[in-house]
Design a protein around this motif. Structure first.
Motif, PDB file in Angstrom:
ATOM      1  N   ASP A 114       1.019  -1.261   0.038  1.00  0.00           N
ATOM      2  CA  ASP A 114       0.167   0.000  -0.075  1.00  0.00           C
ATOM      3  C   ASP A 114       0.798   1.368  -0.016  1.00  0.00           C
ATOM      4  O   ASP A 114       0.561   2.324   0.613  1.00  0.00           O
ATOM      5  N   LYS A 115       1.903   1.225  -0.463  1.00  0.00           N
ATOM      6  CA  LYS A 115       2.742   2.289  -0.663  1.00  0.00           C
ATOM      7  C   LYS A 115       3.536   2.484  -2.164  1.00  0.00           C
ATOM      8  O   LYS A 115       3.226   1.566  -3.155  1.00  0.00           O
ATOM      9  N   ALA A 116       3.718   3.574  -2.485  1.00  0.00           N
ATOM     10  CA  ALA A 116       4.409   3.757  -3.976  1.00  0.00           C
ATOM     11  C   ALA A 116       5.698   4.192  -3.700  1.00  0.00           C
ATOM     12  O   ALA A 116       6.124   5.030  -2.828  1.00  0.00           O
ATOM     13  N   VAL A 117       6.555   3.879  -4.580  1.00  0.00           N
ATOM     14  CA  VAL A 117       8.165   4.269  -4.561  1.00  0.00           C
ATOM     15  C   VAL A 117       8.504   4.870  -5.968  1.00  0.00           C
ATOM     16  O   VAL A 117       8.606   4.054  -6.716  1.00  0.00           O
ATOM     17  N   VAL A 118       8.846   6.134  -6.136  1.00  0.00           N
ATOM     18  CA  VAL A 118       9.348   6.697  -7.133  1.00  0.00           C
ATOM     19  C   VAL A 118      10.726   7.390  -7.079  1.00  0.00           C
ATOM     20  O   VAL A 118      11.138   7.953  -6.119  1.00  0.00           O
ATOM     21  N   THR A 119      11.457   7.113  -8.008  1.00  0.00           N
ATOM     22  CA  THR A 119      12.911   7.576  -8.225  1.00  0.00           C
ATOM     23  C   THR A 119      13.128   8.623  -9.412  1.00  0.00           C
ATOM     24  O   THR A 119      12.758   8.234 -10.443  1.00  0.00           O
ATOM     25  N   SER A 120      13.483   9.845  -9.026  1.00  0.00           N
ATOM     26  CA  SER A 120      14.060  10.602 -10.211  1.00  0.00           C
ATOM     27  C   SER A 120      15.612  10.803 -10.048  1.00  0.00           C
ATOM     28  O   SER A 120      16.266  10.779  -9.061  1.00  0.00           O
ATOM     29  N   GLY A 121      16.107  10.740 -11.505  1.00  0.00           N
ATOM     30  CA  GLY A 121      17.697  10.668 -11.341  1.00  0.00           C
ATOM     31  C   GLY A 121      18.173  11.478 -12.463  1.00  0.00           C
ATOM     32  O   GLY A 121      17.586  11.460 -13.421  1.00  0.00           O
ATOM     33  N   ASN A 122      19.611  11.653 -12.494  1.00  0.00           N
ATOM     34  CA  ASN A 122      20.420  12.180 -13.558  1.00  0.00           C
ATOM     35  C   ASN A 122      20.687  11.366 -14.605  1.00  0.00           C
ATOM     36  O   ASN A 122      21.310  11.698 -15.433  1.00  0.00           O
ATOM     37  N   TYR A 123      20.392   9.802 -14.508  1.00  0.00           N
ATOM     38  CA  TYR A 123      21.118   8.873 -15.099  1.00  0.00           C
ATOM     39  C   TYR A 123      19.870   8.332 -16.049  1.00  0.00           C
ATOM     40  O   TYR A 123      20.415   7.238 -16.855  1.00  0.00           O
ATOM     41  N   GLN A 124      18.827   8.829 -16.153  1.00  0.00           N
ATOM     42  CA  GLN A 124      17.779   8.293 -16.542  1.00  0.00           C
ATOM     43  C   GLN A 124      17.675   8.531 -17.957  1.00  0.00           C
ATOM     44  O   GLN A 124      17.454   8.079 -19.216  1.00  0.00           O
ATOM     45  N   ARG A 125      17.660  10.118 -18.376  1.00  0.00           N
ATOM     46  CA  ARG A 125      17.605  10.480 -19.562  1.00  0.00           C
ATOM     47  C   ARG A 125      18.367  11.754 -19.494  1.00  0.00           C
ATOM     48  O   ARG A 125      18.259  12.801 -18.880  1.00  0.00           O
ATOM     49  N   TYR A 126      19.422  11.902 -20.427  1.00  0.00           N
ATOM     50  CA  TYR A 126      20.485  12.802 -20.440  1.00  0.00           C
ATOM     51  C   TYR A 126      21.173  12.989 -21.603  1.00  0.00           C
ATOM     52  O   TYR A 126      21.266  11.859 -22.516  1.00  0.00           O
ATOM     53  N   TYR A 127      21.946  13.963 -21.708  1.00  0.00           N
ATOM     54  CA  TYR A 127      22.908  14.107 -22.753  1.00  0.00           C
ATOM     55  C   TYR A 127      24.267  14.675 -22.275  1.00  0.00           C
ATOM     56  O   TYR A 127      24.351  15.408 -21.380  1.00  0.00           O
ATOM     57  N   GLU A 128      25.448  14.697 -23.156  1.00  0.00           N
ATOM     58  CA  GLU A 128      26.596  15.231 -22.650  1.00  0.00           C
ATOM     59  C   GLU A 128      27.169  16.295 -23.662  1.00  0.00           C
ATOM     60  O   GLU A 128      27.091  15.892 -24.866  1.00  0.00           O
ATOM     61  N   VAL A 129      27.621  17.558 -23.340  1.00  0.00           N
ATOM     62  CA  VAL A 129      28.327  18.289 -24.275  1.00  0.00           C
ATOM     63  C   VAL A 129      29.524  18.806 -23.409  1.00  0.00           C
ATOM     64  O   VAL A 129      29.453  19.108 -22.441  1.00  0.00           O
ATOM     65  N   ASP A 130      30.727  18.598 -24.201  1.00  0.00           N
ATOM     66  CA  ASP A 130      32.010  18.893 -23.818  1.00  0.00           C
ATOM     67  C   ASP A 130      32.284  18.509 -22.236  1.00  0.00           C
ATOM     68  O   ASP A 130      32.698  18.974 -21.388  1.00  0.00           O
ATOM     69  N   GLY A 131      31.660  16.977 -21.968  1.00  0.00           N
ATOM     70  CA  GLY A 131      32.000  16.304 -20.932  1.00  0.00           C
ATOM     71  C   GLY A 131      31.075  16.551 -19.603  1.00  0.00           C
ATOM     72  O   GLY A 131      31.291  15.883 -18.773  1.00  0.00           O
ATOM     73  N   LYS A 132      30.051  17.461 -19.777  1.00  0.00           N
ATOM     74  CA  LYS A 132      29.014  17.651 -18.944  1.00  0.00           C
ATOM     75  C   LYS A 132      27.809  17.083 -19.311  1.00  0.00           C
ATOM     76  O   LYS A 132      27.315  17.181 -20.251  1.00  0.00           O
ATOM     77  N   ARG A 133      27.464  16.574 -18.030  1.00  0.00           N
ATOM     78  CA  ARG A 133      25.924  15.758 -18.377  1.00  0.00           C
ATOM     79  C   ARG A 133      24.948  16.878 -18.203  1.00  0.00           C
ATOM     80  O   ARG A 133      24.806  17.628 -17.127  1.00  0.00           O
ATOM     81  N   TYR A 134      23.888  16.826 -18.953  1.00  0.00           N
ATOM     82  CA  TYR A 134      22.631  17.465 -18.823  1.00  0.00           C
ATOM     83  C   TYR A 134      21.430  16.788 -18.734  1.00  0.00           C
ATOM     84  O   TYR A 134      21.008  16.147 -19.671  1.00  0.00           O
ATOM     85  N   CYS A 135      20.934  16.634 -17.746  1.00  0.00           N
ATOM     86  CA  CYS A 135      19.804  15.570 -17.414  1.00  0.00           C
ATOM     87  C   CYS A 135      18.250  16.252 -17.572  1.00  0.00           C
ATOM     88  O   CYS A 135      18.419  17.456 -18.169  1.00  0.00           O
ATOM     89  N   HIS A 136      17.110  15.735 -17.962  1.00  0.00           N
ATOM     90  CA  HIS A 136      15.926  16.044 -18.426  1.00  0.00           C
ATOM     91  C   HIS A 136      15.106  16.885 -17.339  1.00  0.00           C
ATOM     92  O   HIS A 136      14.010  17.390 -17.807  1.00  0.00           O
ATOM     93  N   ILE A 137      15.472  16.875 -15.995  1.00  0.00           N
ATOM     94  CA  ILE A 137      14.992  17.583 -15.042  1.00  0.00           C
ATOM     95  C   ILE A 137      15.317  18.992 -14.982  1.00  0.00           C
ATOM     96  O   ILE A 137      16.609  19.222 -14.681  1.00  0.00           O
ATOM     97  N   ILE A 138      14.362  19.908 -15.412  1.00  0.00           N
ATOM     98  CA  ILE A 138      14.728  21.327 -15.417  1.00  0.00           C
ATOM     99  C   ILE A 138      14.114  22.061 -14.245  1.00  0.00           C
ATOM    100  O   ILE A 138      13.182  22.239 -13.738  1.00  0.00           O
ATOM    101  N   ASP A 139      15.337  22.849 -13.599  1.00  0.00           N
ATOM    102  CA  ASP A 139      14.812  23.845 -12.462  1.00  0.00           C
ATOM    103  C   ASP A 139      14.154  25.034 -13.139  1.00  0.00           C
ATOM    104  O   ASP A 139      14.782  25.607 -14.029  1.00  0.00           O
ATOM    105  N   PRO A 140      12.830  25.273 -12.651  1.00  0.00           N
ATOM    106  CA  PRO A 140      11.963  26.627 -13.079  1.00  0.00           C
ATOM    107  C   PRO A 140      12.882  27.799 -12.882  1.00  0.00           C
ATOM    108  O   PRO A 140      12.646  28.741 -13.711  1.00  0.00           O
ATOM    109  N   LYS A 141      13.640  27.693 -11.941  1.00  0.00           N
ATOM    110  CA  LYS A 141      14.177  29.183 -11.452  1.00  0.00           C
ATOM    111  C   LYS A 141      15.381  29.325 -12.261  1.00  0.00           C
ATOM    112  O   LYS A 141      15.682  30.566 -12.572  1.00  0.00           O
TER     113      LYS A 141
END
Length: 335
Positions: A249-276
């Motif tokens: 009767d519980k849910a378990v959900v994980t968000s991470g930087n390893y699930q959907r991302y791409y790399e430019v010049d060695g830096k990883r850019y994940c799919h979760i965007i900070d609105p600020k």
């Protein structure tokens, strides 16, 4: 050339880890364990684990379950039109012209999106589509990072008050012609919640439902034990889970930087965007949320992934019915 990375191998491994922790024998009251994976909903790998009297009974119920999952997947799709349903893709393309008549499930999802906006202090905003679309296109291309000016221009059209929901007429209208919905932070969790309620009332006495890492459980296994769910390790060099939970009767959900991302010049850019900042969140490697409601768990995992740790702790503690596990960028576990 850098290319976008969608970590399907990691996700499949996670599902196999869940399966491995579940009992493999027939047991209790003549019920047998059945598991089935499917790949045609929500653009991800999903599966369901249940106990039933026979393979025939399971297959008949599974067909109904999958039909319902497919319905939500098509309805909440922001990328494709549907010949039989008014999907969110149609809403995005036409709701600025005139109110669009939609199914009640879309009304309920969007209402929930507004609730989540308030709960998260605007950190989770389903009206960020104009910004997220840019990041999606650049991630697909995989070679560049969007210009700040482009993101800032798009961000002028993310006001959640421009989303006008008419519950009486079951319509959706955009008062900003450039508004665009993106329900990626809530859709799978919301669908998992609805599918759990459907399965519980119509199909099986207990189940583990996993929509692409959005895990929802209910009931006990026939031997009286709970469901075992492993929290995925964001360290791609490790196959060991960071923690194993025994839940029902519980849910378990994980968000991470390893699930959907791409790399430019060695830096990883994940799919979760900070609105600020309008940039990919970079505070943690992953955040897992455990609570009674898979829709809330989905939204919270995104919010906490974006927020600084102290703000995230304050939010999770204010809710009372949820807990979280953070993993920082050095793979240290914080509870």
């Amino acid at each position: 050339m850098p290319t976008p990375i969608y970590n399907m191998k990691k996700l499949i491994s996670f599902i196999l880890c869940i399966a491995f922790t579940l009992t493999l024998c027939s047991c209790g009251r003549g019920l047998k364990r059945f598991e089935k994976s499917f790949f045609d909903c929500f653009d991800t790998v999903s599966n369901v684990v249940v106990y039933d009297e026979s393979e025939k009974a399971f297959e008949e119920k599974y067909a109904l379950f999958h039909e319902k999952a497919d319905y939500y997947s098509r309805l909440f799709d922001i990328y494709k039109y549907d010949d039989e349903l008014v999907s969110l893709k149609y809403v995005n393309d036409h709701a600025a012209e005139a109110p669009v008549k939609v199914e009640k499930e879309i009304i309920e999802l969007l209402k929930y999106g507004k609730e989540v906006y308030d709960i998260s202090g605007g950190t989770v905003n389903i009206c960020m589509g104009s910004v997220l679309k840019i990041w999606h296109e650049y991630r697909e291309e995989g070679t560049r990072v969007p210009e700040t000016s482009l993101l800032e221009a798009a961000n002028k059209h993310t006001d959640i008050n421009a989303l006008v929901i008419n519950e009486t007429d079951c319509t959706v209208y955009f008062s900003d012609s450039d508004l665009s919905l993106d329900v990626g932070a809530i859709a799978k969790g919301y669908a998992a919640k609805e599918l759990t309620e459907y399965a519980k009332s119509e199909l099986w006495s207990s189940a583990l439902i996993n929509l692409g890492g959005n895990v929802s459980t209910y009931g006990m296994k026939p031997d009286g034990s709970k469901w075992n769910v492993q929290l995925e390790n964001p360290d791609e060099n490790s196959s060991e889970p960071i923690k194993t939970l025994s839940v029902t009767d519980k849910a378990v959900v994980t968000s991470g930087n390893y699930q959907r991302y791409y790399e430019v010049d060695g830096k990883r850019y994940c799919h979760i965007i900070d609105p600020k900042t309008l940039m990919p969140a970079d505070e943690f490697a992953s955040v897992s949320v455990i609570c009674d409601d898979s829709a809330l768990a989905d939204a919270l995992s995104t919010a906490l992934f974006i927020m600084p740790l102290d703000e995230g702790r304050k939010l999770i503690n204010s809710l009372g019915n949820a807990e979280a596990v953070w993993v920082d960028k050095n793979y240290n576990i914080i509870e």
